[in-house]
Design a protein around this motif. Structure first.
Motif, short mmCIF file in Angstrom:
data_model
loop_
_atom_site.label_atom_id
_atom_site.label_comp_id
_atom_site.label_asym_id
_atom_site.label_seq_id
_atom_site.Cartn_x
_atom_site.Cartn_y
_atom_site.Cartn_z
N MET A 93 -80.65 -18.12 28.28
CA MET A 93 -80.58 -18.11 26.88
C MET A 93 -82.24 -19.11 26.19
O MET A 93 -82.64 -19.66 26.10
CB MET A 93 -79.63 -18.20 25.70
CG MET A 93 -80.08 -17.89 24.44
SD MET A 93 -78.44 -17.92 23.59
CE MET A 93 -78.07 -19.65 23.03
N GLU A 95 -84.46 -20.52 23.59
CA GLU A 95 -84.18 -21.52 22.45
C GLU A 95 -84.62 -20.40 20.91
O GLU A 95 -85.59 -19.78 20.90
CB GLU A 95 -85.58 -23.35 22.86
CG GLU A 95 -85.35 -23.82 23.29
CD GLU A 95 -85.44 -24.81 23.27
OE1 GLU A 95 -86.07 -25.28 21.97
OE2 GLU A 95 -86.04 -26.11 24.86
N PHE A 97 -82.80 -18.76 19.51
CA PHE A 97 -81.31 -16.81 19.37
C PHE A 97 -80.28 -17.40 19.39
O PHE A 97 -79.45 -18.52 19.69
CB PHE A 97 -81.81 -16.23 20.77
CG PHE A 97 -82.91 -15.87 20.82
CD1 PHE A 97 -83.42 -14.60 20.19
CD2 PHE A 97 -84.27 -16.21 21.48
CE1 PHE A 97 -84.43 -13.52 20.79
CE2 PHE A 97 -85.14 -15.62 21.67
CZ PHE A 97 -85.16 -13.98 21.00
N SER A 98 -79.54 -16.72 18.54
CA SER A 98 -78.57 -17.15 18.65
C SER A 98 -77.70 -16.71 19.33
O SER A 98 -78.13 -15.41 20.10
CB SER A 98 -77.91 -16.43 16.77
OG SER A 98 -77.98 -15.37 16.87
N GLN A 99 -77.04 -16.78 19.65
CA GLN A 99 -75.66 -15.71 21.06
C GLN A 99 -76.01 -14.12 20.61
O GLN A 99 -76.57 -13.57 21.68
CB GLN A 99 -74.89 -15.69 21.58
CG GLN A 99 -73.64 -15.09 23.22
CD GLN A 99 -75.10 -15.99 23.93
OE1 GLN A 99 -75.45 -16.99 24.28
NE2 GLN A 99 -75.31 -14.89 25.06
N GLU A 100 -75.83 -13.95 20.01
CA GLU A 100 -75.47 -12.26 19.30
C GLU A 100 -76.88 -11.58 19.54
O GLU A 100 -77.64 -10.70 19.48
CB GLU A 100 -74.90 -12.18 17.71
CG GLU A 100 -74.72 -10.85 17.58
CD GLU A 100 -74.43 -10.52 16.13
OE1 GLU A 100 -74.89 -9.27 15.61
OE2 GLU A 100 -73.56 -11.85 15.70
N TRP A 102 -79.53 -13.12 20.63
CA TRP A 102 -80.20 -13.20 22.59
C TRP A 102 -79.29 -11.58 22.83
O TRP A 102 -80.20 -11.20 23.88
CB TRP A 102 -79.58 -14.71 22.51
CG TRP A 102 -80.05 -14.18 24.77
CD1 TRP A 102 -79.10 -14.01 25.87
CD2 TRP A 102 -81.33 -14.92 25.33
NE1 TRP A 102 -79.78 -14.51 26.38
CE2 TRP A 102 -80.59 -14.10 26.72
CE3 TRP A 102 -82.49 -14.42 24.20
CZ2 TRP A 102 -81.84 -14.44 26.75
CZ3 TRP A 102 -83.72 -13.97 25.19
CH2 TRP A 102 -83.46 -14.56 27.06
N ASP A 103 -78.44 -11.64 22.60
CA ASP A 103 -77.31 -10.27 23.71
C ASP A 103 -78.02 -9.03 22.69
O ASP A 103 -78.46 -8.43 23.64
CB ASP A 103 -75.98 -10.03 22.89
CG ASP A 103 -75.48 -12.13 23.93
OD1 ASP A 103 -75.62 -11.81 24.68
OD2 ASP A 103 -73.91 -11.47 23.45
N ASN A 104 -78.47 -9.01 21.76
CA ASN A 104 -79.22 -7.77 20.87
C ASN A 104 -80.66 -7.41 21.76
O ASN A 104 -81.11 -6.93 22.25
CB ASN A 104 -79.18 -8.00 19.79
CG ASN A 104 -77.98 -7.67 19.31
OD1 ASN A 104 -76.94 -7.13 20.14
ND2 ASN A 104 -77.72 -8.40 17.88
N ARG A 106 -81.48 -8.73 25.37
CA ARG A 106 -81.46 -9.27 26.40
C ARG A 106 -81.06 -6.82 26.26
O ARG A 106 -81.94 -6.72 27.00
CB ARG A 106 -80.00 -9.59 27.14
CG ARG A 106 -81.08 -10.80 27.21
CD ARG A 106 -79.55 -11.26 28.21
NE ARG A 106 -79.41 -10.94 29.49
CZ ARG A 106 -79.29 -10.73 30.59
NH1 ARG A 106 -80.47 -11.45 31.32
NH2 ARG A 106 -78.74 -9.69 31.82
#
Length: 155
Positions: A93, A95, A97-100, A102-104, A106
């Motif tokens: 991941m 730097e 980015f929040s996990q959500e 980052w998932d969006n 990707r």
């Protein structure tokens, strides 16, 4: 450059090509790729490294390994195997980015895995080493030397 210097540089470039290919083969050995429509997987090593059969001077059948295809030309997705199960090594991941987020990100841009990026670097290294060897081959030929008859150059 002198002829002796050209020969020395060519030997060095040839070893560089061999090392780059060896690193590549070592890297693809544990990798797998999707195969077919049934969710099957295939070994990248077997797909990329061709087994060439030949008979040696003692009459024994031997196999030579030769790089046939680059892995990234065959697949975008690479799996590793752990405990009998296959998994994909994701990109780390970035730097900020929040996990959500980052998932969006990707999902939208469909980023490839880290193995793909590492394979591209190794393939670039092979190409650069081969280009340098080709440049030196042409310089040797321009100097009036036939490098293909000199077995010492290829060792």
């Amino acid at each position: 450059m002198t002829i002796k210097g050209l020969k020395s540089a060519f030997k060095k470039a040839n070893r560089s090509v061999n090392r780059a290919i060896a690193r590549y083969k070592d890297f693809i050995f544990p990798l797998y790729m999707p195969w077919g429509n049934e969710g099957e997987v295939a070994s990248m090593y077997m797909a990329c490294v061709k087994q060439v059969k030949y008979v040696d001077n003692k009459g024994k059948t031997r196999y030579s390994e030769q790089l046939r295809d680059y892995a990234t030309e065959l697949s975008w997705t690479f799996y590793r195997k752990r405990g009998g199960k296959f998994y994909e090594k994701p990109q780390p991941m970035r730097e900020g980015f929040s996990q959500e987020a980052w998932d969006n990100y990707r999902q939208v841009y469909q980023l490839v895995g880290q193995d793909y990026l590492d394979l591209r670097k190794l393939e670039w290294a092979i190409d650069a080493a081969v280009d340098e060897r080709e440049r030196l081959l042409s310089e040797l030929e321009d100097a009036g030397i036939n490098p293909y008859d000199d077995a010492e150059l290829w060792q």
